[in-house]
Design a protein around this motif. Structure first.
Motif, short mmCIF file in Angstrom:
data_model
loop_
_atom_site.label_atom_id
_atom_site.label_comp_id
_atom_site.label_asym_id
_atom_site.label_seq_id
_atom_site.Cartn_x
_atom_site.Cartn_y
_atom_site.Cartn_z
N GLU A 16 0.83 -1.21 0.00
CA GLU A 16 0.00 0.00 0.00
C GLU A 16 0.86 1.26 0.00
O GLU A 16 0.58 2.21 -0.73
CB GLU A 16 -0.94 0.00 1.21
N GLU A 17 1.91 1.27 0.80
CA GLU A 17 2.82 2.43 0.82
C GLU A 17 3.50 2.61 -0.53
O GLU A 17 3.68 3.74 -1.00
CB GLU A 17 3.87 2.26 1.92
N GLN A 18 3.88 1.52 -1.16
CA GLN A 18 4.53 1.61 -2.46
C GLN A 18 3.57 2.15 -3.51
O GLN A 18 3.96 2.94 -4.37
CB GLN A 18 5.05 0.23 -2.88
N LYS A 19 2.30 1.76 -3.43
CA LYS A 19 1.32 2.29 -4.37
C LYS A 19 1.16 3.80 -4.20
O LYS A 19 1.06 4.54 -5.18
CB LYS A 19 -0.03 1.60 -4.18
N LYS A 20 1.13 4.26 -2.93
CA LYS A 20 1.03 5.69 -2.67
C LYS A 20 2.25 6.43 -3.21
O LYS A 20 2.12 7.49 -3.83
CB LYS A 20 0.90 5.95 -1.17
N GLN A 21 3.43 5.88 -3.00
CA GLN A 21 4.65 6.51 -3.48
C GLN A 21 4.68 6.55 -5.00
O GLN A 21 5.11 7.54 -5.60
CB GLN A 21 5.87 5.77 -2.94
N ASN A 22 4.22 5.49 -5.65
CA ASN A 22 4.17 5.48 -7.11
C ASN A 22 3.21 6.53 -7.64
O ASN A 22 3.50 7.18 -8.65
CB ASN A 22 3.77 4.09 -7.61
N ILE A 43 2.42 9.38 -6.17
CA ILE A 43 3.06 10.68 -5.97
C ILE A 43 4.16 10.89 -7.00
O ILE A 43 4.29 11.98 -7.58
CB ILE A 43 3.62 10.79 -4.53
N LEU A 44 4.96 9.87 -7.26
CA LEU A 44 6.02 9.96 -8.26
C LEU A 44 5.45 10.23 -9.65
O LEU A 44 5.99 11.04 -10.41
CB LEU A 44 6.86 8.69 -8.26
N TYR A 45 4.34 9.58 -9.97
CA TYR A 45 3.70 9.80 -11.26
C TYR A 45 3.24 11.26 -11.38
O TYR A 45 3.42 11.88 -12.43
CB TYR A 45 2.52 8.84 -11.43
N GLN A 46 2.64 11.79 -10.32
CA GLN A 46 2.20 13.19 -10.34
C GLN A 46 3.39 14.13 -10.52
O GLN A 46 3.31 15.09 -11.29
CB GLN A 46 1.46 13.53 -9.05
#
Length: 88
Positions: A49-55, A57-60
């Protein structure tokens, strides 16, 4: 007296108690391993879940940077026509 000398009823009782103790020890270790595995699965799901959130944010961030670079390219490609028209 016959029961003490022969030991006919004492031996099955001892073997069943030993079998129960071995079974309880085996159950303890299997249960312990199951709890650890469940804990590891829970931690891995939290990491996912944390990795999905980081991805996300990185995409944005990459979209913002790419949008800024595209804006700069558009500004460089569209020259200001007021500089090309001579003043009278």
């Amino acid at each position: 007296m016959n029961e003490l000398n022969g030991g006919g009823t004492l031996m099955p009782l001892i073997s069943s108690i030993a079998f129960a103790v071995v079974g309880l020890i085996a159950w303890f270790f299997v249960n312990r391993a199951s709890v650890r595995a469940s804990e590891q699965i829970r931690l891995l799901e939290a990491l996912l879940e944390e990795q999905k959130k980081q991805n996300a944010i990185l995409y944005q961030l990459t979209q913002q940077v790419a949008g800024g670079e595209q804006q700069q390219r558009d500004d460089e490609q569209d020259p200001d026509f007021t500089r090309l028209i001579p003043e009278r």
